[in-house]
Design an enzyme around this catalytic site. Structure first.
Site, short mmCIF file in Angstrom:
data_model
loop_
_atom_site.label_atom_id
_atom_site.label_comp_id
_atom_site.label_asym_id
_atom_site.label_seq_id
_atom_site.Cartn_x
_atom_site.Cartn_y
_atom_site.Cartn_z
N GLY A 185 0.81 -1.22 0.00
CA GLY A 185 0.00 0.00 0.00
C GLY A 185 0.84 1.26 0.00
O GLY A 185 2.07 1.21 -0.12
N LEU A 186 0.17 2.42 0.16
CA LEU A 186 0.90 3.70 0.17
C LEU A 186 1.48 3.92 1.57
O LEU A 186 1.03 4.78 2.31
CB LEU A 186 -0.02 4.86 -0.22
CG LEU A 186 -0.45 4.90 -1.69
CD1 LEU A 186 -1.24 6.16 -1.96
CD2 LEU A 186 0.75 4.82 -2.62
N HIS A 187 2.46 3.09 1.93
CA HIS A 187 3.13 3.29 3.22
C HIS A 187 4.46 3.97 2.93
O HIS A 187 4.57 4.70 1.96
CB HIS A 187 3.25 1.97 3.98
CG HIS A 187 4.41 1.14 3.58
ND1 HIS A 187 4.64 0.81 2.27
CD2 HIS A 187 5.42 0.60 4.30
CE1 HIS A 187 5.76 0.09 2.21
NE2 HIS A 187 6.25 -0.04 3.42
N GLY A 188 5.46 3.75 3.77
CA GLY A 188 6.72 4.46 3.69
C GLY A 188 7.28 4.82 2.32
O GLY A 188 7.02 5.90 1.79
#
Lengths: 577, 91
Positions: B13-16
């Site tokens: 997903g749109l993590h770090g």
């Protein structure tokens, strides 16, 4: 807290082992500063000066990060990924604007503005439903603390020049601290906070540094310079070990290092006999962590779902379960995941469910029997699982099946759940295979009858053995009566495997026997081609498989069928290997 | 202003790092760029801010809406959509 003068006695601390291995070294105790920010205001008119102070702090932080980057040029990609993120946070335009605006409007000093703005985002990000995103709150804290330290005019605590054989003992080691560690120098990490999914644990594993997290008060109990032993497998930290303990761990370390080196060669290989016969290797999992070993297995033979029920104060909702199941299915990719429905009973209490106190919990209202009673709870789990089925390769498995009536009843509940989902127009995979655990003798002995009612089965050797031998496996008093290599066990396993193989249905084994190298040859010889175990055992079983041919395994299996006692069988197997 | 929908396909997903990459790409354009988590009925936020993107909770499978407004809006939108669809090198 211990007094500095009383140091010699040995002390054993426990925590969560997140990165395997045994290490010896000298403690370096590192306490991350907890910055207390005071409510400080400035006089109107000083805005520009304070804004400039904030901009300079950011510039200094950038220089620090760049210095780390160049030091990491040949370092780990995980470390660089973390620092990339930190730079992006440092130069975030929304944060920049909000800090400057609050300073100008509220006349507050940079430290206060930084902590207010960061804390706002830390709480938003920390509450994300996605655990991977929620953990990025640690990176926001990391950048915030760097800025606060710079504003106070303090230098960074440099962990990159520690002496040889250092064991880092910290209260709250930040990801950026860990990323700057010099790999060869730090032999182990002990930290007061954190868990297996934390960034710190991921880094430690990628660096192969034995690490124990969540050791309460470690920095209070341990002083810099003290001699330590860290066992990252069992989660043990020994402070000032006596000679006897040190030599025991030295032996353990030697054996472990040697074994790991040998087994590691097998970690990423497929399970295969010496003659090329394939044996599928599965893993057993009990949570939704990111990588329990998906990459080096063929399937998930057992996904225990009890953690959802035990880690909470109320029944998990359908949505909570759905999110977890979906996550596991997505992480496993196209590998089959065998979800076992709730297997719990009178021996474990759930605060929100009044389970009856029973004289004989293992013979009582357990698992499927409890689910039939608590029909709403059972249906909720099945709904969540079926809804998640479209996100991967799901199989559903019912535990504690004792008769074909049980199988039929469980399947009819599942059918009702599917019908409800149809009525609601909720998508699911209609071809999800349905199977059972074979762990009760009354179903084991009619494997040829039950095979037509299911798509697959998995032999749970732990419970099967305890029911077959009438022996509580957790009762040390009767340990000798718990005989998983008894002729009765092997014949029972043989009967099950033969019935399933004849019907062309999948049969696997997911108990502790699957992880015991002594059993590997005979299990394969009896006809098993799917073994599922804890991830830590897969390499050693793959190594064991590579030692023999199918013909040898079959010879061994037929020979043990005529042996009369467990002792004879174990002796035979030990000599045959 | 132009907008497009797409689904988050990279496993984490749109993590770090993916979030950092998205910000880096967004900053190359002069247009105002926003992103919104449609699946969770979220608000549109500044796509040039990593803390805003992290606040979206845009994990794999979520649908996001990207909007661009400005002289280079067409190119910007296409670039960001391609980046998300490529899975940030994770797949």
């Amino acid at each position: 807290m211990r007094d500095n003068n009383h140091h010699e006695e040995m002390l054993i601390l426990r925590g969560e082992g997140v990165s395997d291995g045994v290490a010896f070294g000298n403690a370096f105790v590192y306490r991350a500063e907890q910055y207390v920010v005071n409510e400080e205001y400035f006089e109107p008119g000083d805005e520009d000066a304070f804004v400039q102070e904030w901009e300079e702090a950011r510039h200094t932080a950038q220089v620090e990060l760049d210095t780390f980057f160049s030091a990491l040029e040949n370092g780990s990609s995980e470390g660089r990924a973390i620092l990339d993120v930190h730079k992006s946070i440092l130069f975030d335009e929304e944060i920049e604007e909000m800090v400057e605006t609050t300073m100008r409007e509220d006349k507050i000093v940079p430290a206060l503005a930084v902590s207010r703005v960061f804390d706002l985002f830390i709480s938003i990000v920390g509450e994300s439903s996605d655990p991977l995103i929620a953990e990025r709150a640690a990176d926001l804290r990391d950048v915030r603390d760097r800025l606060l330290r710079i504003i106070r005019g303090e230098n960074s605590s440099d962990l990159s020049h520690l002496p040889e054989n250092t064991i880092l003992v910290a209260n709250d080691l930040l990801p950026s601290d860990a990323a700057t560690l010099e790999k060869g120098k730090v032999t182990a990490i002990v930290n007061e906070s954190g868990s297996a999914t934390a960034h710190l644990a991921i880094l430690a594993r990628s660096y192969r540094i034995p690490t124990v997290l969540s050791v309460p008060k470690a920095t209070a109990f341990i002083n810099s310079g003290e001699h330590l032993i860290v066992d990252g497998h069992d989660g043990v930290v020994v402070v000032n070990p006596d000679e006897e303990t040190a030599s025991a761990y030295a032996t353990k370390k030697r054996l472990l290092d040697k074994k790991t080196a040998l087994e590691n060669e097998y970690q990423d290989r497929k399970g295969m006999l010496r003659d090329g016969t394939t044996v599928h290797i599965g893993i057993n999992i009990g949570d939704d962590r990111e990588d329990p070993g998906y990459s080096s297995c063929d399937f998930v033979g057992l996904f225990r779902t009890e953690f959802l029920y035990m880690d909470s104060q109320q029944l998990p909702t359908e949505q909570q379960q759905f999110d977890v199941y979906r996550r596991v299915l997505e992480l496993a990719g196209d590998k089959p995941v065998t979800l076992r429905t709730l297997d719990i009973g009178g021996d474990k209490q759930l605060p929100y469910l009044s389970l009856p106190e029973e004289m004989n919990p293992f013979l009582g209202k357990r698992a499927l029997r409890l689910c039939f009673e608590e029909m709403d709870m059972f249906k909720t789990q099945l709904r969540a699982a079926m809804r998640a089925s479209v996100f991967g390769n799901l199989q559903i498995m019912f535990p504690m099946v004792a008769s074909i009536d049980d199988v039929r009843q469980a399947k009819s509940v599942l059918e009702a759940v599917k019908k409800d989902l149809d009525d609601e127009g909720c998508p699911y995979d209609p071809h999800v295979p349905i199977g059972i655990m074979i762990e009760v003798p009354s179903i084991a002995f009619i494997a040829d009858l039950v095979v037509t009612e299911v798509d697959f089965a998995s032999i749970g050797t732990n419970d099967l053995c305890q029911y077959l031998c009438a022996t509580d496996r957790d009762n040390a008093e009767v340990r000798e009566y718990y005989q998983s290599f008894s002729p009765a066990m092997l014949r029972t396993v043989h009967g099950i495997v033969t019935a399933f193989n004849a019907a062309g249905k999948e049969i696997s084994i997911c108990g502790e026997m699957a992880a015991d190298p002594l059993a590997t040859k005979v299990l394969v010889g009896l006809g098993l081609r799917k073994l599922s175990m804890n991830n830590a055992s897969t390499a050693k079983i793959k190594m064991e498989l590579a030692q023999f041919t199918l013909e040898e395994a079959e010879d061994v299996a037929s020979a043990v069928m005529f042996l009369k006692t467990q002792k004879d069988i174990i002796e035979y197997l030990s000599s045959a290997s | 202003m132009i907008c497009r929908l797409t689904e988050i396909v990279n496993p984490s997903g749109l993590h770090g790092r993916p979030a950092a990459q998205l910000v880096e790409a967004a900053k190359r354009y002069r247009s105002k760029l926003t992103i919104r988590n449609i699946t969770e009925h979220g608000e549109a936020v500044n796509a040039k801010s990593i803390v805003r993107i992290l606040s979206l909770s845009a994990s794999k499978g979520k649908t996001v809406e990207l909007c661009a407004e400005g002289e280079d809006e067409i190119q910007a939108l296409e670039d960001l959509i391609n980046l998300i669809d490529s899975g940030f090198g994770e797949i």
